[in-house]
Design a protein around this motif. Structure first.
Motif, PDB file in Angstrom:
ATOM      1  N   PRO A   1      -0.116   8.604  -7.277  1.00 22.77           N
ATOM      2  CA  PRO A   1       0.457   9.786  -6.610  1.00 22.77           C
ATOM      3  C   PRO A   1       0.795   9.543  -5.133  1.00 22.77           C
ATOM      4  CG  PRO A   1      -1.411  10.425  -7.967  1.00 22.77           C
ATOM      5  CD  PRO A   1      -1.373   8.916  -7.970  1.00 22.77           C
ATOM      6  N   ASP A   2       0.051   8.679  -4.453  1.00 19.23           N
ATOM      7  CA  ASP A   2       0.347   8.407  -3.039  1.00 19.23           C
ATOM      8  C   ASP A   2       1.686   7.690  -2.894  1.00 19.23           C
ATOM      9  OD1 ASP A   2      -2.111   9.496  -2.480  1.00 19.23           O
ATOM     10  OD2 ASP A   2      -3.118   7.569  -2.276  1.00 19.23           O
ATOM     11  N   TRP A   3       1.871   6.640  -3.664  1.00 22.63           N
ATOM     12  CA  TRP A   3       3.134   5.906  -3.567  1.00 22.63           C
ATOM     13  C   TRP A   3       4.297   6.741  -4.107  1.00 22.63           C
ATOM     14  CZ3 TRP A   3      -1.295   3.159  -3.225  1.00 22.63           C
ATOM     15  CH2 TRP A   3      -1.318   2.084  -2.332  1.00 22.63           C
TER      16      TRP A   3
ATOM     17  N   THR B   1       4.589   9.924  -3.943  1.00 25.22           N
ATOM     18  CA  THR B   1       4.946  10.886  -2.896  1.00 25.22           C
ATOM     19  C   THR B   1       5.765  10.204  -1.803  1.00 25.22           C
ATOM     20  OG1 THR B   1       2.921  12.130  -3.304  1.00 25.22           O
ATOM     21  CG2 THR B   1       3.993  12.489  -1.187  1.00 25.22           C
ATOM     22  N   ALA B   2       5.312   9.019  -1.402  1.00 30.16           N
ATOM     23  CA  ALA B   2       6.040   8.265  -0.380  1.00 30.16           C
ATOM     24  C   ALA B   2       7.460   7.958  -0.851  1.00 30.16           C
ATOM     25  CB  ALA B   2       5.293   6.976  -0.052  1.00 30.16           C
TER      26      ALA B   2
ATOM     27  N   ARG C   1       9.735  10.859  -0.645  1.00 29.31           N
ATOM     28  CA  ARG C   1      10.147  11.140   0.736  1.00 29.31           C
ATOM     29  C   ARG C   1      11.222  10.162   1.204  1.00 29.31           C
ATOM     30  NH1 ARG C   1       4.146  13.023   2.849  1.00 29.31           N
ATOM     31  NH2 ARG C   1       4.792  15.155   3.223  1.00 29.31           N
TER      32      ARG C   1
ATOM     33  N   GLU D   1       3.295   0.969   4.375  1.00 30.49           N
ATOM     34  CA  GLU D   1       3.895   1.803   5.410  1.00 30.49           C
ATOM     35  C   GLU D   1       5.400   1.556   5.421  1.00 30.49           C
ATOM     36  OE1 GLU D   1       2.921   0.607   9.377  1.00 30.49           O
ATOM     37  OE2 GLU D   1       3.293   2.605  10.179  1.00 30.49           O
TER      38      GLU D   1
ATOM     39  N   VAL E   1       6.061   6.986   6.730  1.00 32.76           N
ATOM     40  CA  VAL E   1       5.035   7.343   5.760  1.00 32.76           C
ATOM     41  C   VAL E   1       4.070   6.172   5.635  1.00 32.76           C
ATOM     42  CG1 VAL E   1       6.352   6.587   3.735  1.00 32.76           C
ATOM     43  CG2 VAL E   1       4.607   8.340   3.492  1.00 32.76           C
ATOM     44  N   ARG E   2       2.799   6.483   5.517  1.00 34.36           N
ATOM     45  CA  ARG E   2       1.767   5.450   5.568  1.00 34.36           C
ATOM     46  C   ARG E   2       0.701   5.781   4.537  1.00 34.36           C
ATOM     47  NH1 ARG E   2      -0.256   4.749  11.563  1.00 34.36           N
ATOM     48  NH2 ARG E   2       1.865   3.949  11.678  1.00 34.36           N
ATOM     49  N   ILE E   3       0.373   4.822   3.714  1.00 30.14           N
ATOM     50  CA  ILE E   3      -0.664   5.022   2.701  1.00 30.14           C
ATOM     51  C   ILE E   3      -1.820   4.082   2.989  1.00 30.14           C
ATOM     52  CG2 ILE E   3      -1.211   4.977   0.236  1.00 30.14           C
ATOM     53  CD1 ILE E   3       1.936   5.055  -0.143  1.00 30.14           C
ATOM     54  N   GLY E   4      -3.006   4.640   3.120  1.00 33.09           N
ATOM     55  CA  GLY E   4      -4.170   3.806   3.376  1.00 33.09           C
ATOM     56  C   GLY E   4      -5.407   4.593   3.036  1.00 33.09           C
ATOM     57  N   ASP E   5      -6.456   4.428   3.837  1.00 33.08           N
ATOM     58  CA  ASP E   5      -7.662   5.236   3.712  1.00 33.08           C
ATOM     59  C   ASP E   5      -8.244   5.176   2.304  1.00 33.08           C
ATOM     60  OD1 ASP E   5      -9.727   6.890   4.250  1.00 33.08           O
ATOM     61  OD2 ASP E   5      -8.555   8.717   4.291  1.00 33.08           O
TER      62      ASP E   5
ATOM     63  N   GLU F   1      -6.287   6.584 -11.319  1.00 30.95           N
ATOM     64  CA  GLU F   1      -5.326   7.588 -11.775  1.00 30.95           C
ATOM     65  C   GLU F   1      -3.983   6.944 -12.136  1.00 30.95           C
ATOM     66  OE1 GLU F   1      -5.035  10.862  -9.133  1.00 30.95           O
ATOM     67  OE2 GLU F   1      -3.898  12.079 -10.574  1.00 30.95           O
TER      68      GLU F   1
ATOM     69  N   HIS G   1      -3.187  13.850  -0.989  1.00 32.60           N
ATOM     70  CA  HIS G   1      -2.931  12.441  -1.227  1.00 32.60           C
ATOM     71  C   HIS G   1      -3.568  11.640  -0.105  1.00 32.60           C
ATOM     72  CE1 HIS G   1      -0.126  13.700  -4.214  1.00 32.60           C
ATOM     73  NE2 HIS G   1       0.570  14.372  -3.330  1.00 32.60           N
ATOM     74  N   HIS G   2      -3.372  10.328  -0.138  1.00 24.95           N
ATOM     75  CA  HIS G   2      -3.826   9.496   0.970  1.00 24.95           C
ATOM     76  C   HIS G   2      -2.674   9.167   1.909  1.00 24.95           C
ATOM     77  CE1 HIS G   2      -6.817   8.942  -2.184  1.00 24.95           C
ATOM     78  NE2 HIS G   2      -7.675   8.757  -1.225  1.00 24.95           N
ATOM     79  N   ASP G   3      -1.543   9.775   1.714  1.00 24.40           N
ATOM     80  CA  ASP G   3      -0.397   9.535   2.578  1.00 24.40           C
ATOM     81  C   ASP G   3      -0.591  10.207   3.932  1.00 24.40           C
ATOM     82  OD1 ASP G   3       0.464   9.499  -0.205  1.00 24.40           O
ATOM     83  OD2 ASP G   3       2.468   9.214   0.573  1.00 24.40           O
ATOM     84  N   VAL G   4      -0.223   9.501   4.978  1.00 27.10           N
ATOM     85  CA  VAL G   4      -0.082  10.119   6.293  1.00 27.10           C
ATOM     86  C   VAL G   4       1.412  10.192   6.585  1.00 27.10           C
ATOM     87  CG1 VAL G   4      -0.589   9.948   8.752  1.00 27.10           C
ATOM     88  CG2 VAL G   4      -2.275   9.191   7.067  1.00 27.10           C
ATOM     89  N   TRP G   5       1.827  11.333   7.043  1.00 24.24           N
ATOM     90  CA  TRP G   5       3.243  11.597   7.277  1.00 24.24           C
ATOM     91  C   TRP G   5       3.438  11.735   8.781  1.00 24.24           C
ATOM     92  CZ3 TRP G   5       7.768  10.897   5.615  1.00 24.24           C
ATOM     93  CH2 TRP G   5       8.839  11.774   5.795  1.00 24.24           C
TER      94      TRP G   5
END
Lengths: 359, 359, 359, 359
Positions: A143-145, A147-148, A151, A256, A264-268, A296, D272-276
């Protein structure tokens, strides 16, 4: 009181789960089998296959599904609509061709083969059957990627300037795995190359740098355990991939994409949402393993496979995508060996992008 | 009741602030002047110099310090122990040499010159005078990077495998600035190259990739506004720098060093600690500017300059460091132009590392 | 070349720093002295006073300012415009009255007194002199809280529903401090009550609950080291304060205000921006001390004092604010003792809010 | 090739999923039904019941399970081992008693009833049958809270000093729901009271404060939409609950337990884990709904129910827990109405804790 209604109260017909078989009960095969047996409403596991009978029987017992030691049994089962192939890579291509010949849809772990021709043939077999061919680029379903990607693809970032992704394993796999892995670029970088193509677009040049640091066997095998890959995209953006097989702290897959208007940045990769406060420190648990991070995504890629079969369409990530990423991964390997930038050209054939390294 | 005691109650002598002059009242010069005038207990601003009299007078009035339009006035003032040089780069080297000849210690903004020989001569002048020569690599004094450096240098990371740093400005500077900046690699990458050397060690190879994306004038000037640089360190580690002059979201300078046992990561450029929660979103303000991000570092580098003078020692970042980063930045430029990896060799001369690109 | 210009090039007159004296060189007094001596451009420290000559001399030497053992010396110094009072609480009220009588502006640490009449008289003395009287509610000057306040006061949150704040010390102060502290509610809760009034508005009811847990001496003194206070604001909002003197993990001061449209939350007390990644864990350093968390606020409150003097206006936090918070803190104490909610009434006198507990 | 093995290769017998029926296809009932039908390997959904035939048929069709409009059909089905009750609260107690009489295990949404005697009787019926009775305190199964609980219960926090929890809905439910909800304390606070007991221990006193702010209908119904509850635990710790039904920003359930040695904190409800990153801002998506936040907990509580049935044991959260939380919730209601602290006493009866408000 009644049996399951075969249609909704408004007359729409009911949809039943897709019936699948699975071959190869190694680590990822067992994960897929567990998911299919109890966690994917859209798909149902009918039978598992492994050459080791004890393994096949145990999984069968635990999950309540049929078992066999022969892939042929899956193909002969008229009840089975598709197969999930999680066997060792050298077996992939032939099994895809057999499945396609038998009219079974195919979900196959990457890469399709260590050999370019075999990969091409497998893709072609699925294409002409025609059957669905989906490859295991699970990140596309996280879901994170996702969503990215949404965008980026809807233009919310403006012009894309930079792509950056990190892939890190906590500890190297055993030498037995590494020896048959195809090397870091084909085994690992292939995922990041697929992500790069998906998020930003086609790639014109790759420049790869590697080092063997964590264990002497990497150097002995002529392989590397750390790498940097610089990318030049066709749309003018630059990209960079960094990877290590031995990030002591844990597992990480961060991405990122920097655009002119937004980034947009995915981490954490925390395991829980708990913060643990001890004298002078606030900490969170960090994931140590890709199955934990992508739990997931592993479910959703199987639901996508089932949906593609049920809806009679290609999946969101195809055999052609696998082929492109494989050519790019081999170009990275070549760039690293020859210490120079490798340019790539693409040909559009029958609506598909076919990559080729420029000599 | 008494005047300031000239010694502590136990007889230790009192220490008075270092007296400094400052030349060049552009953006960074005014920032340094304000800091020296009221926020650095260890240093005191005596006089400011700018060729524009109105500018010099205004700063003088606001800060309550003397002013002049001539650099010579600083050198002639026997009360002044050191000078802060924030004039345009082409003036740096000559001013350093004059200051050194006059026995004044020097803090100089980077780079020392656009010319290698001039840079060498300036460093040599300071060295033989001898006077303190500190360059404006402010990042070395930021508490976050200093903490990271301490962890790396005390071995807490184990073997270093990967170095990664991002440098991003929110919007490109005006063409007038870019034209005289020396190009992205010399103007911007130089900071990251210094950070790389400081945190991880000496560098054997650089491979640079660039693109002009945000404004057509970059291409016209033959400059780039986006870059990736891959590094190979002498200790075997790999590194990567990514940069953009047009990250629409704001300013960022993030660094990560991955080791076998632990990893340190600097990021999170929030302006305040407030979280702002609106329907379906949690946000924090992000810094938009390097002076905002590095406010404390800009103070601490001046305190270090004062301390080095008072203690009669070299500062934590020297003219030789500036020279090394400059040679590396020019090697990046060459790598980008010639589309190939540039190797570097180092010579130890009189205890100093002198870098040179391998032809 | 010239002495400091006494006016800007456009003829605006130059402004010189406010000249201050400081009495009381305990922990917070020394902190203020260091700030005034070298870090607050708008203010300048002329003289420090402490009854202990050795302490006064040492600070004088270190900071290069005059010293004395008598508060009278500050008042007699015609050069001094204002005084900072950081002596023990029982001395505050009388010193404020003396300073006001001598025409010196006053910055005083909270509380003004342990006695309501003495507090009233001190405020009245400053008011009729008239001199500026600012109290040390430093949180009002922290950029995080100031940002939150601006958002609340400009209506960005919509209707305020809930106010929530936590105040935690890492370890209890020594019994000698606690014995003379006035008790938890007057010593600590007073800050949170001021914050509540500032951010949300006047308070109609307080209900306090306490417990002595960390050290037996709290129970012996009839004091508590943990507390919960429920608030009912005049505008209908509810509020809650939680406090402990023994949060083993470190220092914390977090505040949240929940509104119908948005919510603002202040927390995240990391010391640096470094993330430290070790096997299975990501951690940040956490502050252990209020001076560390509020370093900038302590500077800014002194700059506000200087600005109020220079601009001839009342500061952003006044003697009346101190009085209100003190009455509220004593109402908490009463609520805790009598195990019931205490209602408060307010009277507007000469434009000032005067709180009183309802019998 | 073979049918599902009925035993493992080492002879251990295979375990088949628990067969369940479900009554009440409102929002939470449909969620449970979807989970049981395809996402809980340990349980299998056989039949759904709703008084509205169209609803029952549609869910039946979609999930491929039998349907009925009569709860009796579930009880008569010898194949069904347990029932999930998600009907309106007034029906719970009688259905539990019927199920217990029919030897069916019961999972029931909270509260058991709006009436204390009915609640007691339902618990007693399950107890004497005996059947498993689990209540829907889903938070106990969320991995974040479970991790926190493990840390607290193994003594890692040292002495517990403070418990703090926030519960916030984005927008109030419709008046029709609120009217029959039993009021904020019984409908919402009950979850937080269960969490408080679970994490910290038994409760001696509650003091509740409420306000009706978001919609005039709350005042008309004599209900509140915002509340603060102060708790005094038997072990000496203090606690506080804050709640609002109208936190415009989204859904939140955050908990913190402060101990002498360490503190655990659960929050950060990003979707999500995304930062925008947009100009001057970094944001994450925030959850807006409890089903989104507790998706995994809702799965895990059903798996626990199945495991308790299969293993012939009581579940981790029992009917007695529901009873305790209900008595505490009603004490909060009383405290709010009577504007005073309510003390509670507990009796140990047959190994169970039975709470009672002290008159």
């Amino acid at each position: 009181m009644s049996a399951p209604a075969s249609e909704h109260s408004d007359g729409r017909p009911a949809v039943r789960p897709v019936r699948l078989g699975l071959a190869g009960l190694g680590r990822i095969g067992r994960l897929h089998a567990e998911h299919l047996a109890g966690r994917t409403p859209a798909a149902e596991l009918v039978r598992v296959v492994d050459v080791d009978e004890a393994v096949a029987r145990d999984v069968s017992t635990r999950l309540g599904v049929e078992w066999s030691t022969s892939f042929g049994d899956l193909l002969d089962d008229v009840d089975i609509e598709g197969v999930v192939i999680a066997t060792p890579t050298p077996l992939h291509a032939a099994m895809i061709e057999q499945a396609a010949a038998g009219g079974k849809h195919v979900f196959c772990e990457k890469p399709l083969a260590f050999d370019l021709d075999a990969s091409h043939n497998a893709v072609e077999a699925a294409r002409s059957a025609p059957v669905v061919l989906q490859v295991g680029f699970h990140r596309r379903f996280d879901p994170d990627w996702a969503t990215a990607a949404a965008r980026i693809h809807t233009g919310q970032l403006g012009d894309v300037y930079l792509f950056r992704t990190s892939l890190r394993d906590m500890a190297p796999p055993p030498i037995s795995y590494v020896r048959d892995s195809g090397g870091l670029f084909v085994d690992v970088t292939i995922h990041d190359l697929d992500t790069a193509r998906w998020l930003v677009g086609e790639i014109d040049e790759v420049s790869a740098f590697g080092a063997a640091r964590s264990d002497p066997f990497f150097a002995k095998l002529g392989d590397v355990d750390n790498a940097i890959v610089a990318l030049r995209f066709a749309n003018g953006a630059l990209g960079v991939i960094d990877e290590t097989r031995a990030a002591g702290y844990g597992y990480e897959c961060s991405t990122e994409v920097v655009g002119s208007r937004a980034t947009v940045r995915i981490g954490d990769h925390r395991r829980h949402h708990d913060v643990w406060l001890t004298p002078g420190s606030a900490s969170v648990d960090w994931v140590t393993d890709f199955t934990e991070r992508f739990r997931e995504a592993y479910l959703l890629e199987l639901e996508e496979f089932a949906a593609a079969i049920r809806e009679g369409r290609q999946p969101h990530v195809t055999g052609e995508d696998a082929l492109s990423a494989f050519v790019l991964a081999r170009a990275c390997e070549q760039s690293f060996r020859e210490r120079r930038t490798i340019a790539l050209r693409r040909e559009e054939r029958v609506g598909r992008v076919i990559y080729e390294a420029v000599a």
